[in-house]
Design a protein around this motif. Structure first.
Motif, PDB file in Angstrom:
ATOM      1  N   ILE A 132     -13.243   6.851   9.903  1.00  7.54           N
ATOM      2  CA  ILE A 132     -13.723   7.023   8.534  1.00  7.54           C
ATOM      3  C   ILE A 132     -12.603   7.549   7.643  1.00  7.54           C
ATOM      4  O   ILE A 132     -12.317   7.000   6.573  1.00  7.54           O
ATOM      5  N   ASN A 133     -11.959   8.602   8.091  1.00  2.33           N
ATOM      6  CA  ASN A 133     -10.919   9.251   7.301  1.00  2.33           C
ATOM      7  C   ASN A 133      -9.752   8.314   6.998  1.00  2.33           C
ATOM      8  O   ASN A 133      -9.313   8.189   5.854  1.00  2.33           O
ATOM      9  N   ASP A 134      -9.256   7.621   8.022  1.00  2.00           N
ATOM     10  CA  ASP A 134      -8.030   6.852   7.849  1.00  2.00           C
ATOM     11  C   ASP A 134      -8.258   5.456   7.312  1.00  2.00           C
ATOM     12  O   ASP A 134      -7.339   4.844   6.762  1.00  2.00           O
ATOM     13  N   LEU A 135      -9.472   4.920   7.433  1.00  2.00           N
ATOM     14  CA  LEU A 135      -9.776   3.660   6.759  1.00  2.00           C
ATOM     15  C   LEU A 135      -9.919   3.887   5.259  1.00  2.00           C
ATOM     16  O   LEU A 135      -9.445   3.080   4.457  1.00  2.00           O
ATOM     17  N   ILE A 136     -10.553   4.992   4.875  1.00  2.00           N
ATOM     18  CA  ILE A 136     -10.686   5.308   3.457  1.00  2.00           C
ATOM     19  C   ILE A 136      -9.314   5.516   2.820  1.00  2.00           C
ATOM     20  O   ILE A 136      -9.068   5.131   1.679  1.00  2.00           O
ATOM     21  N   ASP A 137      -8.386   6.105   3.568  1.00  2.00           N
ATOM     22  CA  ASP A 137      -7.054   6.406   3.031  1.00  2.00           C
ATOM     23  C   ASP A 137      -6.048   5.279   3.250  1.00  2.00           C
ATOM     24  O   ASP A 137      -4.875   5.419   2.876  1.00  2.00           O
ATOM     25  N   LEU A 138      -6.470   4.159   3.844  1.00  2.00           N
ATOM     26  CA  LEU A 138      -5.521   3.123   4.241  1.00  2.00           C
ATOM     27  C   LEU A 138      -4.701   2.582   3.072  1.00  2.00           C
ATOM     28  O   LEU A 138      -3.474   2.482   3.149  1.00  2.00           O
ATOM     29  N   ARG A 139      -5.358   2.243   1.978  1.00  2.00           N
ATOM     30  CA  ARG A 139      -4.635   1.642   0.852  1.00  2.00           C
ATOM     31  C   ARG A 139      -3.642   2.636   0.239  1.00  2.00           C
ATOM     32  O   ARG A 139      -2.496   2.301  -0.037  1.00  2.00           O
ATOM     33  N   SER A 140      -4.072   3.864   0.047  1.00  2.00           N
ATOM     34  CA  SER A 140      -3.177   4.853  -0.560  1.00  2.00           C
ATOM     35  C   SER A 140      -2.061   5.254   0.400  1.00  2.00           C
ATOM     36  O   SER A 140      -0.918   5.470  -0.015  1.00  2.00           O
ATOM     37  N   ASP A 141      -2.373   5.332   1.698  1.00  2.00           N
ATOM     38  CA  ASP A 141      -1.335   5.657   2.674  1.00  2.00           C
ATOM     39  C   ASP A 141      -0.300   4.553   2.759  1.00  2.00           C
ATOM     40  O   ASP A 141       0.879   4.799   3.024  1.00  2.00           O
ATOM     41  N   THR A 142      -0.734   3.305   2.558  1.00  2.00           N
ATOM     42  CA  THR A 142       0.203   2.182   2.536  1.00  2.00           C
ATOM     43  C   THR A 142       1.171   2.309   1.367  1.00  2.00           C
ATOM     44  O   THR A 142       2.382   2.133   1.511  1.00  2.00           O
ATOM     45  N   MET A 143       0.645   2.656   0.205  1.00  2.00           N
ATOM     46  CA  MET A 143       1.479   2.782  -0.989  1.00  2.00           C
ATOM     47  C   MET A 143       2.440   3.957  -0.884  1.00  2.00           C
ATOM     48  O   MET A 143       3.552   3.916  -1.393  1.00  2.00           O
ATOM     49  N   ARG A 144       1.989   5.007  -0.185  1.00  2.00           N
ATOM     50  CA  ARG A 144       2.845   6.197  -0.066  1.00  2.00           C
ATOM     51  C   ARG A 144       3.775   6.132   1.140  1.00  2.00           C
ATOM     52  O   ARG A 144       4.494   7.074   1.430  1.00  2.00           O
ATOM     53  N   LYS A 145       3.722   5.010   1.875  1.00  2.00           N
ATOM     54  CA  LYS A 145       4.598   4.796   3.033  1.00  2.00           C
ATOM     55  C   LYS A 145       4.446   5.895   4.077  1.00  2.00           C
ATOM     56  O   LYS A 145       5.416   6.320   4.692  1.00  2.00           O
ATOM     57  N   THR A 146       3.240   6.379   4.254  1.00  2.00           N
ATOM     58  CA  THR A 146       3.026   7.441   5.230  1.00  2.00           C
ATOM     59  C   THR A 146       2.987   6.879   6.643  1.00  2.00           C
ATOM     60  O   THR A 146       2.623   5.734   6.852  1.00  2.00           O
ATOM     61  N   ARG A 147       3.376   7.698   7.607  1.00  2.00           N
ATOM     62  CA  ARG A 147       3.312   7.279   9.006  1.00  2.00           C
ATOM     63  C   ARG A 147       2.303   8.143   9.768  1.00  2.00           C
ATOM     64  O   ARG A 147       2.348   8.236  10.984  1.00  2.00           O
ATOM     65  N   GLU A 148       1.389   8.795   9.054  1.00  2.00           N
ATOM     66  CA  GLU A 148       0.429   9.682   9.694  1.00  2.00           C
ATOM     67  C   GLU A 148      -0.946   9.042   9.883  1.00  2.00           C
ATOM     68  O   GLU A 148      -1.853   9.682  10.354  1.00  2.00           O
ATOM     69  N   ASN A 149      -1.095   7.789   9.481  1.00  2.00           N
ATOM     70  CA  ASN A 149      -2.383   7.123   9.548  1.00  2.00           C
ATOM     71  C   ASN A 149      -2.462   6.260  10.813  1.00  2.00           C
ATOM     72  O   ASN A 149      -1.811   5.224  10.892  1.00  2.00           O
TER      73      ASN A 149
END
Length: 233
Positions: A54-71
């Motif tokens: 739930i947490n990481d699917l909701i954040d998937l688009r924003s985490d992609t844009m921020r180039k995060t490697r924590e998802n």
């Protein structure tokens, strides 16, 4: 870091998440409210997987844009992206449905987590629902999670004992944050309506139609404001 979605050597959806999400706090509170009911190691593992998805699917688009490697969902991307994301939607709905049906403590934690996602991230979810637009340059892939409603039906059955408030007085993506806060303030004063509220929040968050708009970065493009470099859509 490279732009876009990419994978890694990471294995296991719950890696790094047992402590990150902090669900043990919710488990303690839910246990106390359920007369001291306990959960097993397997139930805790399923609960961890549910909240992680739930947490990481909701954040998937924003985490992609921020180039995060924590998802973990991003880091686990392999093969055809549409197939992968479709499977992630089905997996999340199915594991949540089974976990809610299996334990009242787990159900309370998951529903509270979904309500937190909806209330704390409402601006993000509202924008993703209203400010993403379907790409028309090429055919849209068919998501099995939208065609086969079996997983979501299982979730609705599991949530039925907790009641519902309906869209008029319950949570809804089209409502503003102010409207949600005012309604929630009223409904949370009664245990029965509070339970129905968080159950409705779970129905919204895990609805495959909503989830696709949030995470399908291939067929739904972001048209909202990007703001500064740290802006999180």
């Amino acid at each position: 870091m490279p732009e876009g979605i990419y994978g890694s050597r990471m294995t296991g959806i719950t890696v790094q998440r047992y402590v990150d999400i902090g669900i043990f706090n919710g488990v303690i509170s839910a246990s106390l409210s359920s007369g001291g009911e306990q959960i097993t190691r397997d139930q805790f593992r399923a609960l961890s997987e549910s909240t992680t998805l739930i947490n990481d699917l909701i954040d998937l688009r924003s985490d992609t844009m921020r180039k995060t490697r924590e998802n973990p969902v991003l880091r686990g991307a392999r093969g055809n992206l549409c197939t992968y994301l479709d499977n992630m939607i089905s997996r999340s709905v199915l594991v949540v449905a089974k976990t809610i049906a299996d334990s009242r403590v787990c159900a309370l934690v998951i529903m509270a987590h979904c309500n937190w996602v909806l209330m704390a991230s409402h601006h993000k979810l509202h924008e993703l629902a209203m400010q993403t637009k379907e790409v028309t340059l090429y055919p849209t892939c068919t998501y099995k999670s939208l065609v086969n409603h079996n997983e979501y039906e299982q979730l609705l059955v599991a949530l039925k004992p907790y009641g519902t408030l309906g869209k008029k007085v319950g949570p809804c993506l089209t409502k503003t944050r102010k409207e949600l806060d005012m309604l929630y303030h009223t409904q949370r004063t009664d245990p029965k309506t509070h339970m129905a509220w968080i159950a409705d929040a779970t129905r919204i968050i895990l609805d495959p139609i909503n989830m696709r708009k949030w995470i399908d970065v291939v067929h739904y493009k972001w048209e909202g404001n990007t703001g500064d470099v740290d802006y999180c859509p």
